[in-house]
Design an enzyme around this catalytic site. Structure first.
Site, PDB file in Angstrom:
ATOM      1  N   VAL A 173       9.835 -13.236   1.777  1.00  0.00           N
ATOM      2  CA  VAL A 173      10.034 -14.430   0.945  1.00  0.00           C
ATOM      3  C   VAL A 173      11.137 -15.308   1.533  1.00  0.00           C
ATOM      4  O   VAL A 173      10.986 -16.527   1.660  1.00  0.00           O
ATOM      5  CB  VAL A 173      10.382 -14.051  -0.514  1.00  0.00           C
ATOM      6  CG1 VAL A 173      10.801 -15.283  -1.301  1.00  0.00           C
ATOM      7  CG2 VAL A 173       9.200 -13.367  -1.181  1.00  0.00           C
ATOM      8  N   ASN A 174      12.239 -14.682   1.905  1.00  0.00           N
ATOM      9  CA  ASN A 174      13.354 -15.460   2.433  1.00  0.00           C
ATOM     10  C   ASN A 174      12.959 -16.198   3.722  1.00  0.00           C
ATOM     11  O   ASN A 174      13.266 -17.384   3.882  1.00  0.00           O
ATOM     12  CB  ASN A 174      14.560 -14.540   2.678  1.00  0.00           C
ATOM     13  CG  ASN A 174      15.837 -15.315   2.891  1.00  0.00           C
ATOM     14  OD1 ASN A 174      16.041 -15.864   3.957  1.00  0.00           O
ATOM     15  ND2 ASN A 174      16.690 -15.390   1.881  1.00  0.00           N
ATOM     16  N   TYR A 198      12.666 -20.491   4.439  1.00  0.00           N
ATOM     17  CA  TYR A 198      13.343 -21.242   5.493  1.00  0.00           C
ATOM     18  C   TYR A 198      12.378 -21.787   6.544  1.00  0.00           C
ATOM     19  O   TYR A 198      12.758 -22.650   7.329  1.00  0.00           O
ATOM     20  CB  TYR A 198      14.404 -20.365   6.189  1.00  0.00           C
ATOM     21  CG  TYR A 198      15.655 -20.188   5.376  1.00  0.00           C
ATOM     22  CD1 TYR A 198      16.740 -21.048   5.543  1.00  0.00           C
ATOM     23  CD2 TYR A 198      15.775 -19.172   4.439  1.00  0.00           C
ATOM     24  CE1 TYR A 198      17.900 -20.892   4.810  1.00  0.00           C
ATOM     25  CE2 TYR A 198      16.921 -19.007   3.678  1.00  0.00           C
ATOM     26  CZ  TYR A 198      17.987 -19.861   3.864  1.00  0.00           C
ATOM     27  OH  TYR A 198      19.124 -19.711   3.130  1.00  0.00           O
ATOM     28  N   ARG A 235       0.831  -1.207   0.000  1.00  0.00           N
ATOM     29  CA  ARG A 235       0.000   0.000   0.000  1.00  0.00           C
ATOM     30  C   ARG A 235       0.862   1.252   0.000  1.00  0.00           C
ATOM     31  O   ARG A 235       0.668   2.157  -0.791  1.00  0.00           O
ATOM     32  CB  ARG A 235      -0.888   0.016   1.257  1.00  0.00           C
ATOM     33  CG  ARG A 235      -1.969  -1.024   1.160  1.00  0.00           C
ATOM     34  CD  ARG A 235      -3.180  -0.700   2.011  1.00  0.00           C
ATOM     35  NE  ARG A 235      -3.962  -1.936   2.108  1.00  0.00           N
ATOM     36  CZ  ARG A 235      -4.390  -2.492   3.235  1.00  0.00           C
ATOM     37  NH1 ARG A 235      -4.207  -1.879   4.387  1.00  0.00           N
ATOM     38  NH2 ARG A 235      -5.050  -3.634   3.214  1.00  0.00           N
ATOM     39  N   TYR A 279      16.362 -10.208  11.423  1.00  0.00           N
ATOM     40  CA  TYR A 279      16.651 -10.259   9.987  1.00  0.00           C
ATOM     41  C   TYR A 279      15.638  -9.414   9.227  1.00  0.00           C
ATOM     42  O   TYR A 279      15.992  -8.584   8.390  1.00  0.00           O
ATOM     43  CB  TYR A 279      16.596 -11.714   9.517  1.00  0.00           C
ATOM     44  CG  TYR A 279      16.740 -11.916   8.021  1.00  0.00           C
ATOM     45  CD1 TYR A 279      17.997 -11.979   7.424  1.00  0.00           C
ATOM     46  CD2 TYR A 279      15.624 -12.061   7.201  1.00  0.00           C
ATOM     47  CE1 TYR A 279      18.127 -12.177   6.051  1.00  0.00           C
ATOM     48  CE2 TYR A 279      15.747 -12.257   5.837  1.00  0.00           C
ATOM     49  CZ  TYR A 279      17.001 -12.316   5.270  1.00  0.00           C
ATOM     50  OH  TYR A 279      17.126 -12.503   3.910  1.00  0.00           O
ATOM     51  N   PHE A 280      14.367  -9.623   9.549  1.00  0.00           N
ATOM     52  CA  PHE A 280      13.318  -8.889   8.846  1.00  0.00           C
ATOM     53  C   PHE A 280      13.471  -7.389   9.076  1.00  0.00           C
ATOM     54  O   PHE A 280      13.406  -6.594   8.131  1.00  0.00           O
ATOM     55  CB  PHE A 280      11.936  -9.366   9.323  1.00  0.00           C
ATOM     56  CG  PHE A 280      10.812  -8.880   8.454  1.00  0.00           C
ATOM     57  CD1 PHE A 280      10.387  -9.624   7.366  1.00  0.00           C
ATOM     58  CD2 PHE A 280      10.195  -7.662   8.695  1.00  0.00           C
ATOM     59  CE1 PHE A 280       9.365  -9.171   6.544  1.00  0.00           C
ATOM     60  CE2 PHE A 280       9.173  -7.195   7.882  1.00  0.00           C
ATOM     61  CZ  PHE A 280       8.759  -7.952   6.807  1.00  0.00           C
ATOM     62  N   ARG A 337      20.627  -7.078   6.963  1.00  0.00           N
ATOM     63  CA  ARG A 337      20.118  -8.442   7.085  1.00  0.00           C
ATOM     64  C   ARG A 337      21.223  -9.421   7.477  1.00  0.00           C
ATOM     65  O   ARG A 337      20.932 -10.538   7.948  1.00  0.00           O
ATOM     66  CB  ARG A 337      19.479  -8.893   5.767  1.00  0.00           C
ATOM     67  CG  ARG A 337      20.460  -9.428   4.730  1.00  0.00           C
ATOM     68  CD  ARG A 337      19.833  -9.737   3.414  1.00  0.00           C
ATOM     69  NE  ARG A 337      20.744 -10.491   2.571  1.00  0.00           N
ATOM     70  CZ  ARG A 337      21.843 -10.004   2.004  1.00  0.00           C
ATOM     71  NH1 ARG A 337      22.195  -8.732   2.180  1.00  0.00           N
ATOM     72  NH2 ARG A 337      22.620 -10.775   1.262  1.00  0.00           N
TER      73      ARG A 337
HETATM   74  N1  LIG Z   1      16.572 -17.264  -1.917  1.00  0.00           N
HETATM   75  C1  LIG Z   1      17.785 -16.850  -1.238  1.00  0.00           C
HETATM   76  C2  LIG Z   1      18.667 -18.078  -0.965  1.00  0.00           C
HETATM   77  C3  LIG Z   1      19.978 -17.868  -0.277  1.00  0.00           C
HETATM   78  C4  LIG Z   1      19.914 -16.966   0.953  1.00  0.00           C
HETATM   79  O1  LIG Z   1      19.262 -17.282   1.958  1.00  0.00           O
HETATM   80  N2  LIG Z   1      20.596 -15.803   0.840  1.00  0.00           N
HETATM   81  C5  LIG Z   1      20.732 -14.853   1.929  1.00  0.00           C
HETATM   82  C6  LIG Z   1      22.159 -14.294   1.919  1.00  0.00           C
HETATM   83  S1  LIG Z   1      22.606 -13.583   0.324  1.00  0.00           S
HETATM   84  C7  LIG Z   1      19.764 -13.692   1.819  1.00  0.00           C
HETATM   85  O2  LIG Z   1      19.627 -12.927   2.783  1.00  0.00           O
HETATM   86  N3  LIG Z   1      19.123 -13.496   0.648  1.00  0.00           N
HETATM   87  C8  LIG Z   1      18.314 -12.351   0.435  1.00  0.00           C
HETATM   88  C9  LIG Z   1      17.042 -12.659  -0.280  1.00  0.00           C
HETATM   89  O3  LIG Z   1      16.641 -13.837  -0.329  1.00  0.00           O
HETATM   90  O4  LIG Z   1      16.420 -11.684  -0.754  1.00  0.00           O
HETATM   91  C10 LIG Z   1      18.434 -15.777  -2.091  1.00  0.00           C
HETATM   92  O5  LIG Z   1      17.906 -15.470  -3.158  1.00  0.00           O
HETATM   93  O6  LIG Z   1      19.428 -15.175  -1.669  1.00  0.00           O
END
Ligand SMILES: N[C@@H](CCC(=O)N[C@@H](CS)C(=O)NCC(=O)O)C(=O)O
Ligand SMILES: N[C@@H](CCC(=O)N[C@@H](CS)C(=O)NCC(=O)O)C(=O)O
Ligand SMILES: N[C@@H](CCC(=O)N[C@@H](CS)C(=O)NCC(=O)O)C(=O)O
Lengths: 146, 146, 146
Positions: free
Chosen positions: B54-55, B59, B31, B93-94, B104
């Site tokens: 998404v991340n 997980y 929004r 993280y979020f 992050r």
């Molecule tokens: N889907 C993840 C898989 C690997 C992962 O967990 N990467 C970490 C470290 S680069 C991350 O924070 N990714 C950020 C994201 O998924 O937008 C990716 O695209 O990076």
């Protein structure tokens, strides 16, 4: 003992079948609109089907997990009923979203409400079990005795 | 018997609540930055919130599955403690990712470490159970007897 | 009782390890092709690795859930065997997709077939349990007695 979870298992299988159906729909949409992997962008018609499946996949683990916690700690019947309702709402969400972005909203709200009900019931069941284990209380038993 | 998993169930519900909270944050961000579905691209501020959710969703199934295997085959207390730590790391993280891509990293490393600890403990527990079943050994019992 | 699910737990841990491996591969690909989060687009080499991991993550919850329902309601041995086959197919999928979009197809079909077998076996097991609970029938016992 399996009889206490057999309906949860049945709902779970239906959920997996539904997700498989959504995946097949994306594969057909990829063919129809010529969007070859690894690409995920294309005409809005494709992107809506694609996102509908992604969104349902994202919520699927939340749904399954809360279905089972509710079914085991609160009531199998209540959990299974909510589970079927959720799967139906997701089916309508997928159909609605495939047709227009607006079409996803009503079923999304329904699926969200069902998820909140499941979260509430599972929390009740787990808090009650914690009370029994740690405080030797049984609130659900007490309430049903009133 | 439910007392052996009630804490895992509680951590699971917290995990579902956390994911629901992340989803709501994406809806608000959609929004705020006017990014209407099915689009998922927009200003970096939006994309960071979007990717953070998404991340975490990606997980989430790994986390739940390894939480329960550790809790059932190794120790409920250890699993629940790691579970809470993981959920806290994912919350940071979020928040961190929402502010900057760099933000992050520290919580991601923490969540990754907790996940590896859970993988290690679950493997210990499962290998021990396999030893009991197939070789009639009980290494954990033996170790605790030293 | 744990001996009835210990092999399922072992396959589950392997599955989590596989997903962790895929994630690490994406992190390396992000470095190699300089695709910094929150971006997810880049050269096709990157996008194929990225999508391979996303696709495997999407199916992971379906796989785990159907593995356990099959293992508990039909047969642990059959479920574990199919589970290992699935994980192997997914490994080949990831490798194939990393090399070319076409390379993903053969292992994808295999993984799909294994998933359908698991869905079929779990449905058999659950229907049989429902028959026992609600109709006091035991079709599997009957068949094995012929
Ligand atoms: N889907 C993840 C898989 C690997 C992962 O967990 N990467 C970490 C470290 S680069 C991350 O924070 N990714 C950020 C994201 O998924 O937008 C990716 O695209 O990076
Ligand atoms: N999310 C998947 C759902 C359907 C699916 O599993 N498709 C297979 C066959 S086209 C695939 O390998 N997709 C590649 C991908 O997800 O990048 C998609 O976008 O394609
Ligand atoms: N990943 C979702 C998280 C939040 C969510 O579930 N949003 C609802 C209401 S805006 C939705 O239908 N999203 C459409 C989509 O995911 O494509 C998103 O990107 O929107």
């Amino acid at each position: 003992m399996l009889d206490q979870v057999v309906n949860l298992a049945a709902v779970t299988i239906l959920g997996v079948l539904e997700q498989a159906y959504f995946s097949l729909k994306v594969i057909y949409a990829r063919r129809k609109y010529s969007v070859s992997p690894p690409s995920t962008t294309g005409p809005p018609e494709f992107e809506r089907v694609f996102r509908a499946q992604v969104n349902c996949s994202e919520y699927f683990p939340l749904f399954i997990v809360i279905l089972w916690v509710t079914g085991v700690f609160f009531s199998q019947a209540a959990a299974s009923f909510c589970g079927l309702l959720y799967l139906w709402a997701r089916f309508m969400y997928f159909r609605g979203y495939s047709e227009s972005a607006h079409g996803r909203l009503a079923p999304l709200y329904l699926s969200g409400k069902v998820l909140w009900v499941l979260i509430g019931l599972s929390a009740l069941g787990v808090l009650n079990s914690m009370g029994q284990v740690y405080l030797r209380l049984d609130a659900l038993q007490y309430l049903s005795g009133i």
